[in-house]
Design an enzyme around this catalytic site. Structure first.
Site, short mmCIF file in Angstrom:
data_model
loop_
_atom_site.label_atom_id
_atom_site.label_comp_id
_atom_site.label_asym_id
_atom_site.label_seq_id
_atom_site.Cartn_x
_atom_site.Cartn_y
_atom_site.Cartn_z
N ARG A 49 47.76 44.61 45.70
CA ARG A 49 47.80 43.37 45.11
C ARG A 49 47.52 42.43 43.71
NH1 ARG A 49 43.28 42.87 41.28
NH2 ARG A 49 42.18 44.54 40.93
N HIS A 56 34.93 47.67 41.64
CA HIS A 56 34.07 47.82 43.56
C HIS A 56 32.65 49.08 43.24
CE1 HIS A 56 36.76 44.50 44.88
NE2 HIS A 56 38.12 45.74 44.64
N GLY A 126 41.92 38.60 45.62
CA GLY A 126 43.51 38.89 45.31
C GLY A 126 44.07 39.33 46.17
N GLY A 137 42.09 40.87 49.79
CA GLY A 137 41.11 39.83 49.58
C GLY A 137 40.29 39.41 48.88
N ALA A 139 36.04 39.80 46.60
CA ALA A 139 34.78 40.81 46.48
C ALA A 139 33.81 39.68 45.91
CB ALA A 139 35.56 41.57 45.68
N CYS A 155 39.32 40.87 35.49
CA CYS A 155 39.71 39.39 35.66
C CYS A 155 40.84 38.89 35.13
CB CYS A 155 39.82 38.75 36.94
SG CYS A 155 38.75 39.27 38.21
#
Length: 221
Positions: A49, A56, A126, A137, A139, A155
């Site tokens: 991505r 996560h 992302g 997608g 989070a 990020c």
């Protein structure tokens, strides 16, 4: 995920959204810089991505969104903005005001309790697009251990006034199934009904492709 996206591109499979919960790990996007991995306390996975490092883990709802933009609008920026709108509408179901920022991808919550101009990210986004089919997608932080974000520069945003938050951190009690129901309710007005949405059972293996056999459709409402 990649196999499903390829089948969608060939018009051999329906569009699909996976909702899942990963074990604790870090992912590195295509723009990740090594010095932003501060403490590799969890496994680190290089993924396809866009974006930089993110976390996560348990208590976080991850969505893998596999949609054919040729059938919708072949516009990547518009797709990202629609993902943001989807998360914002989902948060509104819990009386949380999420906002987008032109200079920072994701969904943000203002934190005047921390000081003037402070904002926290509650959802990271992302994506990757291959043959106009989207992969990866978002989070959304429901009730993760926020201290786990300290192992990275989330990020790539290092300014002290920009942190991370969750529904729990904001004083909102919500279960993942409740968040899933809100996500489904907010999905159709933005994307239509063409895509199926499935929850995916969490296991030690972080690969949703290997776990898809355990998927179960979300109840409609």
């Amino acid at each position: 995920m990649e196999a499903r996206a390829a089948a969608i591109a060939r018009d051999e499979a329906a569009e699909l959204v996976w909702l899942l919960e990963h074990p604790a790990l870090y992912t590195a996007g295509s723009s990740a810089r090594p010095h932003e991995l501060l403490d590799a306390r969890f496994p680190v996975h290089n993924v396809g991505r866009g974006g930089q490092f993110t976390y996560h883990g348990p208590g976080q709802r991850v969505g893998y969104v596999m949609l054919d933009l040729k059938r919708r609008a072949p516009d990547v920026r518009r797709f990202v903005a629609t993902i943001e709108a989807w998360i914002i509408a989902t948060l509104a179901a819990f009386n949380v005001r999420g906002e987008r920022r032109d200079d920072r991808v994701g969904v943000w919550v203002r934190r005047p309790d921390k000081g003037e101009g402070f904002e926290d990210k509650i959802a990271a986004i992302g994506i990757r697009v291959r043959q106009w089919v989207t992969l990866h997608g978002f989070a959304l932080n429901v009730e993760p251990d926020l201290s786990h974000f300290s192992g990275i520069v989330p990020c790539g945003v290092a300014e002290p006034r920009y942190g991370v938050t969750s529904l729990a951190d904001l004083g909102i009690t919500a279960t993942l199934p409740e968040v899933d129901m809100a996500l489904q309710a907010a999905f159709e007005p933005l994307f239509g009904t063409a895509a199926g949405i499935q929850t995916v059972t969490s296991t030690e293996n972080g690969s949703p492709a290997q776990r898809s056999a355990k998927s179960a459709p979300l109840p409609s409402h």
